[in-house]
Design a protein around this motif. Structure first.
Motif, PDB file in Angstrom:
ATOM      1  N   UNK A   1       0.834  -1.210   0.000  1.00  0.00           N
ATOM      2  CA  UNK A   1       0.000   0.000   0.000  1.00  0.00           C
ATOM      3  C   UNK A   1       0.863   1.252   0.000  1.00  0.00           C
ATOM      4  N   UNK A   2       1.989   1.217   0.678  1.00  0.00           N
ATOM      5  CA  UNK A   2       2.893   2.375   0.682  1.00  0.00           C
ATOM      6  C   UNK A   2       3.415   2.611  -0.738  1.00  0.00           C
ATOM      7  N   UNK A   3       3.755   1.542  -1.435  1.00  0.00           N
ATOM      8  CA  UNK A   3       4.217   1.662  -2.812  1.00  0.00           C
ATOM      9  C   UNK A   3       3.135   2.260  -3.697  1.00  0.00           C
ATOM     10  N   UNK A   4       1.897   1.792  -3.534  1.00  0.00           N
ATOM     11  CA  UNK A   4       0.812   2.339  -4.341  1.00  0.00           C
ATOM     12  C   UNK A   4       0.561   3.810  -4.024  1.00  0.00           C
ATOM     13  N   UNK A   5       0.584   4.173  -2.752  1.00  0.00           N
ATOM     14  CA  UNK A   5       0.402   5.588  -2.389  1.00  0.00           C
ATOM     15  C   UNK A   5       1.506   6.433  -3.020  1.00  0.00           C
ATOM     16  N   UNK A   6       2.729   5.973  -2.896  1.00  0.00           N
ATOM     17  CA  UNK A   6       3.868   6.718  -3.442  1.00  0.00           C
ATOM     18  C   UNK A   6       3.737   6.900  -4.955  1.00  0.00           C
TER      19      UNK A   6
ATOM     20  N   UNK B   1       1.227  17.505  -4.799  1.00  0.00           N
ATOM     21  CA  UNK B   1       2.602  17.049  -4.565  1.00  0.00           C
ATOM     22  C   UNK B   1       2.619  15.547  -4.330  1.00  0.00           C
ATOM     23  N   UNK B   2       3.636  14.880  -4.887  1.00  0.00           N
ATOM     24  CA  UNK B   2       3.808  13.457  -4.604  1.00  0.00           C
ATOM     25  C   UNK B   2       4.248  13.290  -3.157  1.00  0.00           C
ATOM     26  N   UNK B   3       4.022  12.112  -2.626  1.00  0.00           N
ATOM     27  CA  UNK B   3       4.399  11.828  -1.243  1.00  0.00           C
ATOM     28  C   UNK B   3       5.611  10.903  -1.210  1.00  0.00           C
ATOM     29  N   UNK B   4       6.580  11.253  -0.383  1.00  0.00           N
ATOM     30  CA  UNK B   4       7.715  10.364  -0.153  1.00  0.00           C
ATOM     31  C   UNK B   4       7.281   9.317   0.879  1.00  0.00           C
ATOM     32  N   UNK B   5       8.091   8.295   1.046  1.00  0.00           N
ATOM     33  CA  UNK B   5       7.782   7.287   2.063  1.00  0.00           C
ATOM     34  C   UNK B   5       7.691   7.946   3.431  1.00  0.00           C
ATOM     35  N   UNK B   6       8.579   8.870   3.719  1.00  0.00           N
ATOM     36  CA  UNK B   6       8.534   9.576   5.011  1.00  0.00           C
ATOM     37  C   UNK B   6       7.217  10.355   5.152  1.00  0.00           C
ATOM     38  N   UNK B   7       6.810  11.037   4.088  1.00  0.00           N
ATOM     39  CA  UNK B   7       5.532  11.754   4.118  1.00  0.00           C
ATOM     40  C   UNK B   7       4.376  10.803   4.433  1.00  0.00           C
ATOM     41  N   UNK B   8       4.392   9.648   3.783  1.00  0.00           N
ATOM     42  CA  UNK B   8       3.324   8.670   3.984  1.00  0.00           C
ATOM     43  C   UNK B   8       3.300   8.198   5.434  1.00  0.00           C
TER      44      UNK B   8
ATOM     45  N   UNK C   1       1.758  10.758   7.717  1.00  0.00           N
ATOM     46  CA  UNK C   1       0.409  11.203   7.380  1.00  0.00           C
ATOM     47  C   UNK C   1      -0.517  10.952   8.567  1.00  0.00           C
ATOM     48  N   UNK C   2      -1.358  11.930   8.912  1.00  0.00           N
ATOM     49  CA  UNK C   2      -2.343  11.671   9.970  1.00  0.00           C
ATOM     50  C   UNK C   2      -3.181  10.437   9.619  1.00  0.00           C
ATOM     51  N   UNK C   3      -3.481   9.634  10.613  1.00  0.00           N
ATOM     52  CA  UNK C   3      -4.149   8.369  10.360  1.00  0.00           C
ATOM     53  C   UNK C   3      -5.489   8.539   9.640  1.00  0.00           C
ATOM     54  N   UNK C   4      -6.265   9.539   9.999  1.00  0.00           N
ATOM     55  CA  UNK C   4      -7.549   9.767   9.325  1.00  0.00           C
ATOM     56  C   UNK C   4      -7.344  10.046   7.834  1.00  0.00           C
ATOM     57  N   UNK C   5      -6.319  10.823   7.494  1.00  0.00           N
ATOM     58  CA  UNK C   5      -5.996  11.088   6.086  1.00  0.00           C
ATOM     59  C   UNK C   5      -5.557   9.799   5.390  1.00  0.00           C
ATOM     60  N   UNK C   6      -4.727   9.021   6.071  1.00  0.00           N
ATOM     61  CA  UNK C   6      -4.221   7.759   5.521  1.00  0.00           C
ATOM     62  C   UNK C   6      -5.377   6.843   5.147  1.00  0.00           C
ATOM     63  N   UNK C   7      -6.364   6.735   6.027  1.00  0.00           N
ATOM     64  CA  UNK C   7      -7.510   5.860   5.749  1.00  0.00           C
ATOM     65  C   UNK C   7      -8.307   6.338   4.538  1.00  0.00           C
TER      66      UNK C   7
END
Length: 88
Positions: free
Chosen positions: A38-43, A51-58, A61-67
């Motif tokens: 899932x991290x790979x797909x988000x990236x 803006x694209x997200x780096x692994x660190x950004x991911x 990420x606040x959990x509510x946003x992540x979901x």
């Protein structure tokens, strides 16, 4: 990587704006080889506030946003799977 159009988007609980581009085979294949698919797909698929997200950004990420982001991607994967199974 071809630039594909945005297929879904949402306002995040934090106020940011997430966009998900269409999936291509490379996204699915690379995610399948990743220890954190899932991290790979988000990236690869997601822009937040254009803006694209780096692994660190991911990871930060606040959990509510992540979901919300995971749900957007899940919806697109489900659409692709329906097509794979001959359902439109």
């Amino acid at each position: 990587m071809p630039i594909l159009s945005v297929v879904s988007s949402a306002v995040l609980p934090s106020g940011g704006f997430a966009e998900v581009r269409g999936l291509v085979a490379a996204d699915w294949l690379l995610a399948g080889k990743s220890p954190e698919p899932i991290v790979t797909l988000i990236e690869r698929l997601v822009l937040v506030d254009a803006k694209t997200l780096s692994i660190e950004d991911i990871l930060l990420t606040p959990l509510a946003d992540y979901f919300v982001i995971v749900n957007l991607i899940g919806t697109e994967v489900a659409k692709a799977k329906k097509t794979e199974n001959g359902v439109k």
